[in-house]
Scaffold this active site. Structure first.
Site, PDB file in Angstrom:
ATOM      1  N   THR A 323      31.228  34.579  50.477  1.00  0.00           N
ATOM      2  CA  THR A 323      29.770  34.557  50.562  1.00  0.00           C
ATOM      3  C   THR A 323      29.272  35.029  51.925  1.00  0.00           C
ATOM      4  OG1 THR A 323      29.622  32.306  51.421  1.00  0.00           O
ATOM      5  CG2 THR A 323      29.694  32.547  49.032  1.00  0.00           C
ATOM      6  N   CYS A 324      27.998  35.404  51.946  1.00  0.00           N
ATOM      7  CA  CYS A 324      27.329  35.824  53.177  1.00  0.00           C
ATOM      8  C   CYS A 324      26.920  34.614  53.994  1.00  0.00           C
ATOM      9  CB  CYS A 324      26.077  36.623  52.828  1.00  0.00           C
ATOM     10  SG  CYS A 324      26.420  38.314  52.395  1.00  0.00           S
ATOM     11  N   ASP A 325      27.800  33.647  54.151  1.00  0.00           N
ATOM     12  CA  ASP A 325      27.480  32.447  54.909  1.00  0.00           C
ATOM     13  C   ASP A 325      28.574  32.269  55.930  1.00  0.00           C
ATOM     14  OD1 ASP A 325      27.246  29.677  55.772  1.00  0.00           O
ATOM     15  OD2 ASP A 325      25.821  29.467  54.121  1.00  0.00           O
TER      16      ASP A 325
END
Lengths: 376, 376
Positions: A323-325
């Site tokens: 994820t983009c986290d």
């Protein structure tokens, strides 16, 4: 590697990421626990993995169920458990949920505060109640806060109040911390429990049950004691602290029942470095903290990992999710040894992932679907 | 308190926990950002909240979309965005997902490694690519790891390779850290970016775009600078480092677009102490870390909280969620001041929860349903 799961992955080639769980391993765990602790009733902690396939299997084997919510109670009943085999073990319950559980026939409730005891008295008259006491949690791998339980002195007072409120003061529970590898961890809590039993008996209240909680570990990277070793240690503590007046006991295995039954198959999405002169490899998988591996939080649980390159030279790598986290990193403080021959597109197996994975999975973070699972 | 949300809660009395989000606030945020940064195109970071109501609203206002997965791309297109208004901003993409995005018409892709650049070249020929560089993340409230981005030296090399691979070397991106309250945080990254532009120009490659990322904060407890303040600071840095040859710029607000538009309504399930002589109040809500408040991890984000008792005397309390997981505690290291008159059953409002709540919510942990949301 479990051959049944290996064959399934080989023949079905499911899309990654996915969990494959061998129900025979669950049955074996149940039987091993039942044999190791023949005098204890087993209440499976549904929250570890509430798959209907697991609940039906355990219900048929004679298991009881420890539940955290009305949904879990309904799931246990739907799987074939009778209400007398269900405990509402959450100490934090809405009044309406206690009432619903009572209407469904549940008569065994946990509490750790006066307010909760009064809620139960109001909407579940005559129910059996047990009070959870605080323990230190030392020796456990998954952190245990002071969130659940009260000091033994308060447990005494509250259990003494129960009969006057129309409730059956039934016993004491505690939890020694999840993934507890010290078989002696139960001893101190049992000493507290025995003291509560004696004091209450002096007031004419005969407690009957000690809920030994969960904490039984699953094997990740380190060796863990056998079920028999836990059984022997707990039995010795019980005899030591309760003498000839042994209480009825129950246990609530979750991770110890299903953890080692499951394997997650994931795929390498990317392998990279951050600069030409930095050898730190970043390996990005298609599952991460938000896709089911929440227990890597603070790198608490370190899962065994295997690839088709096992045996090749390996070097530490930082493992991260898709994820983009930036918080979606699995192992960074202690990088994980991975084969140097590992390539993008390779499958990676994460073992011991039958517990606390599918339900921790986020609904749709970054648009990624929740973890798919196969129960075979 | 937002009157539209207050009226909705008063009239509809939805079951708790739930998120109520005011779409007018989102529209206002979009217009404020557009006015503050008139020369930048806005790419809404879909992952912050992918509700169709939000995407349609922003698509109609002219917003572009920063996406993390194929699902988010399809959602943006379904909301009315044309593919030229979509960026595939995740630097960790499966080859098949890059190909699908390309087939859907997307032509703008992020990367931060040679392997990813080659994947894009293979299945998205001719696409515009931008390279994400590492920044320090200082001044941000939500931790930023080194997970995304590469050192500027590597970005130079990779962007120089792109034309030879048949790609359009389009620009540079960075992220200054989420909830960034220092308007000067963009300056250092813009200096790096300008250096890359100059070096590539010397090689005959004209980069065109700087992606300024997100990081625009929402107001929690501390004051945050206005959109205009960010716009002015970034504009000054751009002129300082790029002189007269200003690049095209884009911004990717997520939290800054929807955070302050949402309020979560929750209910007090239990208030208790751990012993008679311990005054520490534990307040248990019907939402926690696994129900949507994952950003309280390490107590990183401290949401404003209100109750009907505001104005009464207050004392610090430990706030925790409803699940049987000892990690499900929201604020303990720094307890949260709560009214002493707070009672079980009272409603509690958690403000600034429009971003990173609904999708972080677990599928069914402990049997609790994912966070319900109303977009009004």
């Amino acid at each position: 590697m479990n051959t049944k799961i290996a064959s399934f992955l080989e023949e079905r080639r499911p899309e990654t990421p996915c969990l494959v769980l061998d129900l025979d391993v669950v049955a074996g765990n149940y039987q091993a626990l039942a044999a190791a602790m023949p005098d204890s009733r087993i209440f499976y902690a549904v929250k570890a993995n509430p798959a209907p396939e697991i609940l039906s299997l355990l219900a048929a084997l004679g298991s009881c169920f420890d539940t955290a919510s009305v949904v879990e109670i309904r799931d246990a009943l739907a799987a074939g458990a009778t209400p007398d085999r269900v405990s509402f073990g959450n100490t934090i319950k809405k009044r309406v949920d206690i009432a619903t559980a009572y209407a469904l026939g549940v008569r065994l409730f946990a509490f750790d505060s006066e307010a909760e005891l009064r809620k139960i008295a109001e909407v579940a008259p005559g129910a059996r109640v047990f009070c959870r006491i605080l323990t230190s949690g030392e020796g456990a791998e998954w952190p245990l806060s002071r969130k659940f339980g009260c000091e033994p002195s308060m447990a005494r007072e509250l259990l003494a109040m129960a009969p006057g409120l129309g409730l059956d003061a039934y016993g004491v529970s505690f939890h020694v911390g999840s993934q507890q590898r010290d078989t002696g961890a139960w001893d101190q809590a049992l000493e507290s429990a025995a003291g509560i039993f004696r004091d209450l008996a002096a007031k004419g209240i005969e407690l009957k049950m000690v809920n030994l909680g969960g904490g039984f570990p699953t094997k990740y990277l380190k060796e863990v004691p056998t079920a028999e070793a836990y059984g022997r240690a707990i039995d010795a503590s019980l005899r030591n602290h309760f003498g000839n007046r042994l209480p009825e006991t129950i246990i609530e295995p979750g991770r110890g029942m299903v953890g080692n039954a499951g394997v997650i198959q994931t795929e390498v999405v990317l392998i990279s470095n951050k600069s030409a002169n930095d050898n730190t490899r970043w390996v990005y998988l298609d599952i991460g903290k938000f896709g089911g591996l929440a227990e890597t939080m603070d790198e608490a649980i370190r899962y065994p990992i295997s690839t088709i390159h096992d045996g090749d030279e390996s070097e530490p790598a930082i493992l991260a999710g898709p994820t983009c986290d930036s918080a979606d990193v699995l192992y960074e403080k202690t990088p994980y040894p991975m084969p140097v021959s590992l390539a993008i597109g390779d499958k990676v197996l994460i073992h011991g992932t039958g517990a606390y994975t599918t339900t921790y999975s986020a609904v749709a973070f970054n648009g990624f679907a929740p973890l798919k699972a196969y129960y075979i």
